[in-house]
Design an enzyme around this catalytic site. Structure first.
Site, PDB file in Angstrom:
ATOM      1  CB  THR A  90      -9.776   6.762  48.473  1.00  0.00           C
ATOM      2  OG1 THR A  90      -9.466   5.434  48.254  1.00  0.00           O
ATOM      3  CG2 THR A  90      -8.717   7.654  47.964  1.00  0.00           C
ATOM      4  CG  ASP A 143      -5.911   8.103  51.338  1.00  0.00           C
ATOM      5  OD1 ASP A 143      -6.132   7.206  52.170  1.00  0.00           O
ATOM      6  OD2 ASP A 143      -6.473   8.156  50.228  1.00  0.00           O
ATOM      7  NE  ARG A 157      -5.466   3.862  56.973  1.00  0.00           N
ATOM      8  CZ  ARG A 157      -5.805   4.324  58.172  1.00  0.00           C
ATOM      9  NH1 ARG A 157      -7.064   4.416  58.511  1.00  0.00           N
ATOM     10  NH2 ARG A 157      -4.878   4.714  59.014  1.00  0.00           N
ATOM     11  CE  LYS A 189      -5.620   4.797  48.438  1.00  0.00           C
ATOM     12  NZ  LYS A 189      -6.492   5.210  49.502  1.00  0.00           N
ATOM     13  N   GLY A 196     -12.494   3.518  45.148  1.00  0.00           N
ATOM     14  CA  GLY A 196     -13.434   2.425  44.935  1.00  0.00           C
ATOM     15  C   GLY A 196     -12.726   1.098  45.114  1.00  0.00           C
ATOM     16  CB  SER A 232     -14.825   6.947  52.143  1.00  0.00           C
ATOM     17  OG  SER A 232     -13.453   6.807  52.355  1.00  0.00           O
ATOM     18  CG  ASP A 267     -12.972   8.447  55.415  1.00  0.00           C
ATOM     19  OD1 ASP A 267     -12.367   8.033  54.425  1.00  0.00           O
ATOM     20  OD2 ASP A 267     -13.967   7.885  55.900  1.00  0.00           O
ATOM     21  CB  SER A 273      -8.554   8.573  54.040  1.00  0.00           C
ATOM     22  OG  SER A 273      -9.780   8.566  53.396  1.00  0.00           O
TER      23      SER A 273
END
Lengths: 277, 142
Positions: free
Chosen positions: A44, A60, A62, A76, A90, A172, A209, A212
């Protein structure tokens, strides 16, 4: 007469009956072809910052499972209480369940005491729970809320570490987002400027990243209330269906047709009067 | 908080409880009920958290009582433990479901939800204790 002492103590909570079986199975599967399925991680970018009128949280949408995008519109930002919201990074199930438990506990507290919970209470409950399970619960959370003592932003790591800072990024894509936040953060920002900054931070996380992507959700918490904008910004890379994929009748050709009538005989007939008074 | 006063408790070792397997007829291991046995399974925990979770409530109580004793004197934990002992006796026969309402209220479990309330509900368990045997065990006739 044999002794069968089936004195069996029932207790609730985690059961360790399958512990040794799981260990043995994992050993078998590693050597063989199949692998245990990986839990769905959110991989994320989540960010939050404290501004003059409240707290702005962004995430985000995803969720990845290995190398496949499992969910393109994952939520999220979780509700904890009317004045506290929490972003989770996580393992998806862990963040979901942990925030649910936290929310339930704080609801019981609010009913008992008649007031909205404070952010420090949520943080302490989370810290206790995550430390107790020694990091086996893979949840990195950003908690933000407004209570009687001001606007707060905390982060809780999977092992139970906490940090209280004016701006944060986790997941991430946190390094990319943190770069943007470090560059442009000022204490006591205006609301619109703060929303734009969080949007930019999440956007840079999405761009840099792999874990995400897709849309950006923003949640603004102020003393007056909460504004959960989902989605704040949709991704430009939405799929467009090329054509309709429904198959009309006659697509598959019928080769043979055989009709077998079922012979039913009436065995018993009962009539029950319906009371339509 | 869970980690209060942890250092004072580190000296006392954590009791290793309940890792032995069921003994069936004639003192031989009961394979049907508890599966295959191996010495490793009995001695070592199969998960990093197994020991700490099995003894979690015990350790918490120990820590809280010792803290209370240091702050308020010996009477405080003694009184509380007496109340717990009395509340623990309010239950039905061993093979029936007891609500433990008084004990939960005393311990403060009625104001919190955790995995102990969600997972492993005894009313849904696959194993059933034999009522006669459990009563004999409770009355000390075994």
């Amino acid at each position: 007469m044999s002794l069968t002492p089936l004195v069996y103590s029932q207790w609730m909570g985690c059961s360790w009956d399958f512990g040794s079986i799981n260990v043995a199975l994992e050993g078998l599967l590693e050597g063989g072809q199949t692998k245990t399925p990986k839990p769905m991680k959110t991989g994320t970018t989540i960010a939050g910052l404290v501004c003059k009128e409240g707290v702005v949280l962004g995430a985000d949408t995803r969720a990845t499972s290995g190398e496949v995008v499992a969910d393109k519109m994952c939520a999220k930002i979780h509700y904890i209480s009317p004045n506290i919201y929490c972003c989770g990074a996580g393992t998806a199930a862990d963040t979901e369940k942990t925030t649910d438990l936290l929310s339930s506990n704080l609801t019981i507290f609010s009913m008992n005491s008649g007031r909205n919970p404070r952010v420090v209470m949520a943080v302490n409950i989370l810290q206790d729970m995550l430390f107790r399970y020694r990091g086996q619960i893979g949840a990195s959370l950003i908690l933000g809320g407004v209570d009687c003592s001001g606007n707060h932003l905390y982060t809780v790591g999977p092992y139970g570490s906490i940090d209280n800072v004016p701006y944060l990024a986790m997941g991430s894509g946190d390094l990319a987002a943190l770069g943007i936040l470090e560059d442009r953060f000022k204490p006591n920002m205006e609301m619109e400027e703060a929303k734009e900054l969080v949007r930019d931070a999440i956007h840079s996380g999405i761009m840099s990243d792999l874990g995400s992507g897709n849309n950006i959700d923003i949640c603004v918490i102020t003393k007056q209330g909460v504004d959960y904008i989902r989605p704040y910004q949709e991704s430009e890379y939405k799929d467009k269906r090329q054509k309709r994929y429904k198959y009309g009748p006659g697509t598959t050709s019928i080769l043979t047709e055989k009709i077998v009538p079922l012979e039913l005989e009436v065995v018993q007939e009962t009539v029950q009067q319906m009371d339509t008074a | 908080m869970n980690t209060r006063g942890l250092r004072s408790q580190l000296k006392d070792s954590v009791p290793v409880t309940g890792m032995g397997q069921q003994v069936g007829a004639y003192g031989v291991q009961d394979t049907l009920r508890s599966g295959f046995s191996s010495v490793k399974n009995e001695l070592l925990p199969s998960h990093a958290l197994e020991l700490s979770e099995k003894n979690f409530q015990l350790n918490q109580d120990k820590m809280n009582f010792s803290n209370l004793r240091n702050i308020q004197g010996l009477h405080a934990p003694l009184k509380l433990q007496m109340e717990y002992r009395a509340a623990r006796q309010i239950q039905r026969l061993p093979f029936l479901q007891s609500s433990h309402l008084a004990l939960d209220t005393l311990k403060g479990n009625d104001e919190s939800i955790s995995f102990e309330d969600i997972l492993n509900d005894p009313s849904q368990s696959e194993m059933v204790g034999e009522p006669h045997v459990m009563m004999e065990y409770k009355l000390g006739l075994m």
